[in-house]
Design a protein around this motif. Structure first.
Motif, PDB file in Angstrom:
ATOM      1  N   VAL A  75       0.870  -1.172   0.000  1.00 20.86           N
ATOM      2  CA  VAL A  75       0.000   0.000   0.000  1.00 20.86           C
ATOM      3  C   VAL A  75       0.907   1.222   0.000  1.00 20.86           C
ATOM      4  CG1 VAL A  75      -1.778   1.296   1.231  1.00 20.86           C
ATOM      5  CG2 VAL A  75      -1.792  -1.220   1.287  1.00 20.86           C
ATOM      6  N   VAL A  76       0.747   2.067  -1.005  1.00 24.67           N
ATOM      7  CA  VAL A  76       1.500   3.318  -1.085  1.00 24.67           C
ATOM      8  C   VAL A  76       0.534   4.435  -0.714  1.00 24.67           C
ATOM      9  CG1 VAL A  76       2.830   4.867  -2.557  1.00 24.67           C
ATOM     10  CG2 VAL A  76       2.951   2.386  -2.930  1.00 24.67           C
ATOM     11  N   TYR A  77       0.832   5.096   0.392  1.00 27.02           N
ATOM     12  CA  TYR A  77       0.001   6.199   0.864  1.00 27.02           C
ATOM     13  C   TYR A  77       0.766   7.487   0.635  1.00 27.02           C
ATOM     14  CZ  TYR A  77      -2.580   9.345   3.866  1.00 27.02           C
ATOM     15  OH  TYR A  77      -3.303  10.418   4.337  1.00 27.02           O
ATOM     16  N   THR A  78       0.283   8.331  -0.296  1.00 24.11           N
ATOM     17  CA  THR A  78       0.986   9.575  -0.603  1.00 24.11           C
ATOM     18  C   THR A  78       0.381  10.739   0.180  1.00 24.11           C
ATOM     19  OG1 THR A  78      -0.395  10.154  -2.508  1.00 24.11           O
ATOM     20  CG2 THR A  78       1.550   8.794  -2.936  1.00 24.11           C
ATOM     21  N   PHE A  79       1.263  11.639   0.589  1.00 20.48           N
ATOM     22  CA  PHE A  79       0.848  12.820   1.334  1.00 20.48           C
ATOM     23  C   PHE A  79       1.789  13.965   0.988  1.00 20.48           C
ATOM     24  CE2 PHE A  79       3.918  10.590   3.913  1.00 20.48           C
ATOM     25  CZ  PHE A  79       4.703  11.583   4.471  1.00 20.48           C
ATOM     26  N   ASP A  80       1.453  15.145   1.449  1.00 22.96           N
ATOM     27  CA  ASP A  80       2.279  16.328   1.232  1.00 22.96           C
ATOM     28  C   ASP A  80       2.313  17.106   2.537  1.00 22.96           C
ATOM     29  OD1 ASP A  80       2.522  19.381   0.349  1.00 22.96           O
ATOM     30  OD2 ASP A  80       3.398  18.126  -1.220  1.00 22.96           O
ATOM     31  N   ARG A  81       3.435  17.688   2.832  1.00 23.15           N
ATOM     32  CA  ARG A  81       3.595  18.371   4.128  1.00 23.15           C
ATOM     33  C   ARG A  81       2.630  19.534   4.313  1.00 23.15           C
ATOM     34  NH1 ARG A  81       8.971  20.552   1.928  1.00 23.15           N
ATOM     35  NH2 ARG A  81       8.245  22.442   0.960  1.00 23.15           N
ATOM     36  N   ASP A  82       2.167  20.144   3.228  1.00 20.50           N
ATOM     37  CA  ASP A  82       1.277  21.296   3.330  1.00 20.50           C
ATOM     38  C   ASP A  82      -0.187  20.959   3.045  1.00 20.50           C
ATOM     39  OD1 ASP A  82       3.422  23.018   3.941  1.00 20.50           O
ATOM     40  OD2 ASP A  82       3.921  23.178   1.805  1.00 20.50           O
ATOM     41  N   CYS A  83      -0.511  19.686   3.010  1.00 15.44           N
ATOM     42  CA  CYS A  83      -1.867  19.234   2.684  1.00 15.44           C
ATOM     43  C   CYS A  83      -2.690  19.106   3.963  1.00 15.44           C
ATOM     44  CB  CYS A  83      -1.793  17.896   1.947  1.00 15.44           C
ATOM     45  SG  CYS A  83      -3.354  17.034   1.777  1.00 15.44           S
ATOM     46  N   GLY A  84      -3.705  19.949   4.106  1.00 19.19           N
ATOM     47  CA  GLY A  84      -4.561  19.914   5.285  1.00 19.19           C
ATOM     48  C   GLY A  84      -5.320  18.605   5.427  1.00 19.19           C
ATOM     49  N   TRP A  85      -5.819  18.074   4.318  1.00 13.74           N
ATOM     50  CA  TRP A  85      -6.539  16.802   4.377  1.00 13.74           C
ATOM     51  C   TRP A  85      -5.600  15.664   4.760  1.00 13.74           C
ATOM     52  CZ3 TRP A  85     -11.381  16.108   5.149  1.00 13.74           C
ATOM     53  CH2 TRP A  85     -12.293  17.055   4.726  1.00 13.74           C
ATOM     54  N   CYS A  86      -4.347  15.767   4.344  1.00 10.93           N
ATOM     55  CA  CYS A  86      -3.366  14.739   4.733  1.00 10.93           C
ATOM     56  C   CYS A  86      -3.211  14.723   6.249  1.00 10.93           C
ATOM     57  CB  CYS A  86      -2.021  14.997   4.072  1.00 10.93           C
ATOM     58  SG  CYS A  86      -2.067  14.923   2.270  1.00 10.93           S
ATOM     59  N   SER A  87      -3.098  15.903   6.847  1.00  5.13           N
ATOM     60  CA  SER A  87      -2.961  16.002   8.303  1.00  5.13           C
ATOM     61  C   SER A  87      -4.178  15.426   9.008  1.00  5.13           C
ATOM     62  CB  SER A  87      -2.781  17.467   8.730  1.00  5.13           C
ATOM     63  OG  SER A  87      -1.579  17.970   8.213  1.00  5.13           O
ATOM     64  N   ARG A  88      -5.364  15.746   8.516  1.00  2.00           N
ATOM     65  CA  ARG A  88      -6.587  15.233   9.134  1.00  2.00           C
ATOM     66  C   ARG A  88      -6.725  13.725   8.958  1.00  2.00           C
ATOM     67  NH1 ARG A  88      -9.483  19.323   5.991  1.00  2.00           N
ATOM     68  NH2 ARG A  88      -8.854  21.252   6.945  1.00  2.00           N
ATOM     69  N   ASN A  89      -6.107  13.186   7.906  1.00  2.00           N
ATOM     70  CA  ASN A  89      -6.255  11.763   7.583  1.00  2.00           C
ATOM     71  C   ASN A  89      -5.260  10.864   8.325  1.00  2.00           C
ATOM     72  OD1 ASN A  89      -7.985  10.153   5.793  1.00  2.00           O
ATOM     73  ND2 ASN A  89      -6.063   9.501   4.875  1.00  2.00           N
ATOM     74  N   TRP A  90      -4.252  11.455   9.011  1.00  2.00           N
ATOM     75  CA  TRP A  90      -3.230  10.638   9.681  1.00  2.00           C
ATOM     76  C   TRP A  90      -3.819   9.598  10.637  1.00  2.00           C
ATOM     77  CZ3 TRP A  90       1.298   9.415   8.113  1.00  2.00           C
ATOM     78  CH2 TRP A  90       2.049  10.301   7.348  1.00  2.00           C
ATOM     79  N   PRO A  91      -4.774   9.945  11.493  1.00  2.00           N
ATOM     80  CA  PRO A  91      -5.313   8.907  12.390  1.00  2.00           C
ATOM     81  C   PRO A  91      -5.936   7.729  11.620  1.00  2.00           C
ATOM     82  CG  PRO A  91      -5.953  11.087  13.157  1.00  2.00           C
ATOM     83  CD  PRO A  91      -5.333  11.273  11.803  1.00  2.00           C
ATOM     84  N   ALA A  92      -6.595   8.017  10.514  1.00  2.00           N
ATOM     85  CA  ALA A  92      -7.235   6.954   9.733  1.00  2.00           C
ATOM     86  C   ALA A  92      -6.207   6.051   9.059  1.00  2.00           C
ATOM     87  CB  ALA A  92      -8.179   7.567   8.699  1.00  2.00           C
ATOM     88  N   ILE A  93      -5.175   6.623   8.446  1.00  2.00           N
ATOM     89  CA  ILE A  93      -4.180   5.760   7.787  1.00  2.00           C
ATOM     90  C   ILE A  93      -3.393   4.985   8.839  1.00  2.00           C
ATOM     91  CG2 ILE A  93      -2.440   7.605   7.539  1.00  2.00           C
ATOM     92  CD1 ILE A  93      -3.004   4.574   5.179  1.00  2.00           C
ATOM     93  N   ARG A  94      -3.183   5.575  10.004  1.00  2.00           N
ATOM     94  CA  ARG A  94      -2.530   4.829  11.100  1.00  2.00           C
ATOM     95  C   ARG A  94      -3.357   3.589  11.450  1.00  2.00           C
ATOM     96  NH1 ARG A  94       0.706   5.514  14.820  1.00  2.00           N
ATOM     97  NH2 ARG A  94      -0.769   5.086  16.486  1.00  2.00           N
ATOM     98  N   GLU A  95      -4.672   3.752  11.520  1.00  2.00           N
ATOM     99  CA  GLU A  95      -5.555   2.620  11.823  1.00  2.00           C
ATOM    100  C   GLU A  95      -5.429   1.539  10.758  1.00  2.00           C
ATOM    101  OE1 GLU A  95      -7.480   1.709  14.474  1.00  2.00           O
ATOM    102  OE2 GLU A  95      -6.384   3.368  15.394  1.00  2.00           O
TER     103      GLU A  95
END
Length: 185
Positions: A75-95
């Motif tokens: 599973v490749v999970y892409t994010f960006d340091r300045d992406c607000g949705w990425c920050s909000r999604n961290w708990p979900a991808i951790r799960e």
């Protein structure tokens, strides 16, 4: 009505403005169509074959991550340091990472340069994090939108792709696909 030189100039300017607006509206429509075509071309679809990922470690060393060398799906999970949705999604991808351990190999891939103090420690991503995908990897995987989740079988074929945070329909699809339970965002 008295026709004056200034009213004549006003009519000409109004006509010119209308012509420019029509021209711009046509151009915007063309650009939207072009953008949609490019996005459709760049979006991976289930069943497509993908090559290894040419990416860098958090320290900057270039590595190859080859889903075909993994006995379980990657599973490749892409994010960006300045992406607000990425920050909000961290708990979900951790799960997802925690609940699929042993069934999936999950990696985080930052599309921008990482500051390990800012990205790894506060969120404690329970898997490897990489950065700096090569141009070839960006093209092959259609990288650009964040967050994005790509599941690749050991055969190198794409099993699933989700663009966006794990909310609404995407959250339901993620839960069903991975057989996990996500906490609400």
């Amino acid at each position: 009505m008295v026709w004056t030189r200034s009213s004549g100039i006003g009519v000409i300017l109004l006509g010119l403005s209308a012509t420019v607006n029509v021209f711009l509206a046509v151009k915007v429509k063309e650009l939207r169509a072009d953008t949609a075509a490019v996005r459709a071309h760049l979006t991976l679809k289930p069943g497509e074959s993908v090559p290894f990922l040419d990416i860098a470690t958090e320290e900057g060393s270039r590595v190859r991550v080859d889903p075909e060398r993994s006995p379980i799906p990657t599973v490749v999970y892409t994010f960006d340091r300045d992406c607000g949705w990425c920050s909000r999604n961290w708990p979900a991808i951790r799960e997802v990472v925690v609940q699929t351990r042993g069934r999936y190999h999950v990696i985080g891939l930052s599309l921008s340069a990482l500051d390990p103090r800012r990205h790894r420690s506060p969120r404690d991503f329970p898997g490897p994090i990489y950065q700096g995908p090569s141009d070839a990897t960006r093209r092959a995987y259609g990288l650009g939108a964040t967050p994005q989740t790509i599941v690749i079988a050991p055969s190198g074929r794409v099993l699933a792709v989700w663009r966006g945070a794990y909310v609404g329909a995407v959250a339901k699809e993620i839960e069903a696909f991975f057989n996990v339970r996500l906490a609400g965002m």
